[in-house]
Scaffold this active site. Structure first.
Site, PDB file in Angstrom:
ATOM      1  N   PRO A   9      14.054 -25.536 -42.759  1.00 33.72           N
ATOM      2  CA  PRO A   9      14.071 -26.670 -41.851  1.00 33.72           C
ATOM      3  C   PRO A   9      12.969 -26.543 -40.629  1.00 33.72           C
ATOM      4  O   PRO A   9      12.545 -25.294 -40.467  1.00 33.72           O
ATOM      5  CB  PRO A   9      15.645 -26.116 -41.000  1.00 33.72           C
ATOM      6  CG  PRO A   9      15.853 -25.546 -42.170  1.00 33.72           C
ATOM      7  CD  PRO A   9      15.187 -25.430 -42.192  1.00 33.72           C
ATOM      8  N   ASN A  10      12.689 -27.167 -39.980  1.00 29.61           N
ATOM      9  CA  ASN A  10      11.956 -27.977 -38.849  1.00 29.61           C
ATOM     10  C   ASN A  10      10.169 -26.498 -38.888  1.00 29.61           C
ATOM     11  O   ASN A  10       9.626 -27.197 -37.838  1.00 29.61           O
ATOM     12  CB  ASN A  10      11.953 -26.644 -37.701  1.00 29.61           C
ATOM     13  CG  ASN A  10      13.723 -27.763 -37.279  1.00 29.61           C
ATOM     14  OD1 ASN A  10      13.079 -28.878 -37.147  1.00 29.61           O
ATOM     15  ND2 ASN A  10      14.189 -26.574 -37.144  1.00 29.61           N
ATOM     16  N   ARG A  17       5.831 -27.389 -32.378  1.00 32.50           N
ATOM     17  CA  ARG A  17       7.633 -26.879 -32.315  1.00 32.50           C
ATOM     18  C   ARG A  17       7.100 -25.334 -31.276  1.00 32.50           C
ATOM     19  O   ARG A  17       6.779 -25.038 -32.494  1.00 32.50           O
ATOM     20  CB  ARG A  17       7.985 -26.338 -33.071  1.00 32.50           C
ATOM     21  CG  ARG A  17       9.361 -25.798 -33.861  1.00 32.50           C
ATOM     22  CD  ARG A  17      10.185 -25.356 -34.255  1.00 32.50           C
ATOM     23  NE  ARG A  17      11.611 -24.330 -33.993  1.00 32.50           N
ATOM     24  CZ  ARG A  17      11.689 -23.346 -35.228  1.00 32.50           C
ATOM     25  NH1 ARG A  17      10.863 -23.878 -36.058  1.00 32.50           N
ATOM     26  NH2 ARG A  17      12.325 -23.227 -35.047  1.00 32.50           N
ATOM     27  N   TYR A  22       5.422 -19.977 -32.572  1.00 27.81           N
ATOM     28  CA  TYR A  22       4.578 -20.404 -34.121  1.00 27.81           C
ATOM     29  C   TYR A  22       3.060 -20.590 -34.634  1.00 27.81           C
ATOM     30  O   TYR A  22       3.186 -21.069 -35.204  1.00 27.81           O
ATOM     31  CB  TYR A  22       5.833 -21.398 -35.151  1.00 27.81           C
ATOM     32  CG  TYR A  22       6.887 -21.423 -34.319  1.00 27.81           C
ATOM     33  CD1 TYR A  22       7.383 -20.104 -35.899  1.00 27.81           C
ATOM     34  CD2 TYR A  22       7.945 -21.960 -34.137  1.00 27.81           C
ATOM     35  CE1 TYR A  22       8.890 -20.150 -35.408  1.00 27.81           C
ATOM     36  CE2 TYR A  22       9.258 -21.224 -33.628  1.00 27.81           C
ATOM     37  CZ  TYR A  22       9.545 -20.823 -34.779  1.00 27.81           C
ATOM     38  OH  TYR A  22      11.074 -19.758 -34.903  1.00 27.81           O
ATOM     39  N   ASN A  74      10.462 -19.274 -47.139  1.00 32.50           N
ATOM     40  CA  ASN A  74      10.797 -19.248 -46.034  1.00 32.50           C
ATOM     41  C   ASN A  74      12.064 -20.214 -45.802  1.00 32.50           C
ATOM     42  O   ASN A  74      11.595 -21.567 -45.464  1.00 32.50           O
ATOM     43  CB  ASN A  74       8.980 -19.234 -44.841  1.00 32.50           C
ATOM     44  CG  ASN A  74      10.113 -19.245 -43.564  1.00 32.50           C
ATOM     45  OD1 ASN A  74      11.233 -19.225 -42.700  1.00 32.50           O
ATOM     46  ND2 ASN A  74       8.858 -19.531 -42.555  1.00 32.50           N
ATOM     47  N   ALA A  77      15.833 -21.910 -40.311  1.00 28.07           N
ATOM     48  CA  ALA A  77      17.188 -21.597 -39.607  1.00 28.07           C
ATOM     49  C   ALA A  77      18.022 -20.989 -41.070  1.00 28.07           C
ATOM     50  O   ALA A  77      18.979 -20.269 -40.455  1.00 28.07           O
ATOM     51  CB  ALA A  77      17.785 -22.401 -39.231  1.00 28.07           C
ATOM     52  N   GLU A  98      10.401 -12.959 -49.348  1.00 26.10           N
ATOM     53  CA  GLU A  98      10.250 -13.931 -48.355  1.00 26.10           C
ATOM     54  C   GLU A  98       9.062 -13.741 -47.013  1.00 26.10           C
ATOM     55  O   GLU A  98       8.690 -12.948 -47.069  1.00 26.10           O
ATOM     56  CB  GLU A  98      11.675 -13.007 -47.598  1.00 26.10           C
ATOM     57  CG  GLU A  98      12.346 -13.568 -46.152  1.00 26.10           C
ATOM     58  CD  GLU A  98      13.782 -13.324 -45.536  1.00 26.10           C
ATOM     59  OE1 GLU A  98      14.075 -13.553 -44.856  1.00 26.10           O
ATOM     60  OE2 GLU A  98      13.674 -11.640 -46.426  1.00 26.10           O
ATOM     61  N   HIS A 100       7.920 -14.861 -42.611  1.00 25.91           N
ATOM     62  CA  HIS A 100       8.590 -15.902 -41.613  1.00 25.91           C
ATOM     63  C   HIS A 100       6.946 -15.687 -40.936  1.00 25.91           C
ATOM     64  O   HIS A 100       6.954 -14.525 -40.789  1.00 25.91           O
ATOM     65  CB  HIS A 100       9.626 -15.082 -41.142  1.00 25.91           C
ATOM     66  CG  HIS A 100      10.704 -15.247 -41.778  1.00 25.91           C
ATOM     67  ND1 HIS A 100      11.368 -16.204 -41.393  1.00 25.91           N
ATOM     68  CD2 HIS A 100      11.442 -14.117 -42.688  1.00 25.91           C
ATOM     69  CE1 HIS A 100      12.417 -16.267 -42.583  1.00 25.91           C
ATOM     70  NE2 HIS A 100      12.597 -14.839 -43.106  1.00 25.91           N
ATOM     71  N   ARG A 107      13.495 -11.016 -32.474  1.00 21.32           N
ATOM     72  CA  ARG A 107      14.012 -11.864 -31.237  1.00 21.32           C
ATOM     73  C   ARG A 107      15.542 -11.775 -31.175  1.00 21.32           C
ATOM     74  O   ARG A 107      16.229 -10.833 -30.672  1.00 21.32           O
ATOM     75  CB  ARG A 107      13.554 -13.002 -31.774  1.00 21.32           C
ATOM     76  CG  ARG A 107      11.486 -13.198 -32.837  1.00 21.32           C
ATOM     77  CD  ARG A 107      11.302 -14.786 -32.951  1.00 21.32           C
ATOM     78  NE  ARG A 107      12.016 -16.441 -32.320  1.00 21.32           N
ATOM     79  CZ  ARG A 107      11.737 -17.161 -32.647  1.00 21.32           C
ATOM     80  NH1 ARG A 107      11.677 -17.127 -33.904  1.00 21.32           N
ATOM     81  NH2 ARG A 107      13.050 -17.637 -32.019  1.00 21.32           N
TER      82      ARG A 107
END
Length: 144
Positions: A9-10, A17, A22, A74, A77, A98, A100, A107
């Site tokens: 998502p996103n 965003r 990002y 990725n 969320a 994976e 990111h 974070r």
């Protein structure tokens, strides 16, 4: 060798965003980067998929069985919440890395848990979009 890059998502909102986290590159830039990196690494195909819906991501992982040799994922969320994505990755047993864009380990505390990562053999974090090229390199080395 065929690779599938899956984005949660996103990520379709890259460039809009939270650009301080990002970056300003767009999702189209990410697709181009993945395809170019895949070609450089010697993959026959690198398909890139994005969805904001958990079930679509699970369906895509399941449909990858017998089609792709490796996955770069990725989950965004869903990294921190989706046992369903973890179970799908475990079910298909396709080697996965994976990735990111941000340094998720630095974070918020809820970002410290990665369910999807429990089914991945490696992880790339905090390298921006170039982390995808790094992940494809790791995947290629693993498959060779």
């Amino acid at each position: 060798m065929n690779a599938l890059v899956i984005n949660g998502p996103n990520l379709n909102m890259l460039g809009i965003r939270e650009p301080d986290i990002y970056g300003r590159q767009t999702y189209d830039d990410l697709i181009e980067l993945c395809r170019a990196a895949g070609e450089k690494e010697g993959f026959d195909t690198v398909d890139v998929y994005q969805s904001n819906h958990e079930g679509d991501l699970i369906d895509t992982i399941q449909q990858a069985l017998g089609v792709y040799d490796g996955i770069v994922i990725n989950p965004a969320a869903y990294t921190h919440t989706s046992v369903g994505i973890l179970d799908a990755l475990k079910a298909v047993q396709i080697p996965a890395v994976e990735v990111h864009i941000s340094a998720v380990d630095e974070r918020e505390s809820f970002r410290q848990i990665s369910y999807a990562g429990m089914a991945c053999f490696d992880r790339v974090i905090g390298e921006g979009l170039t982390g995808y090229a790094h992940a494809l390199h790791i995947l290629k080395e693993h498959l060779s």
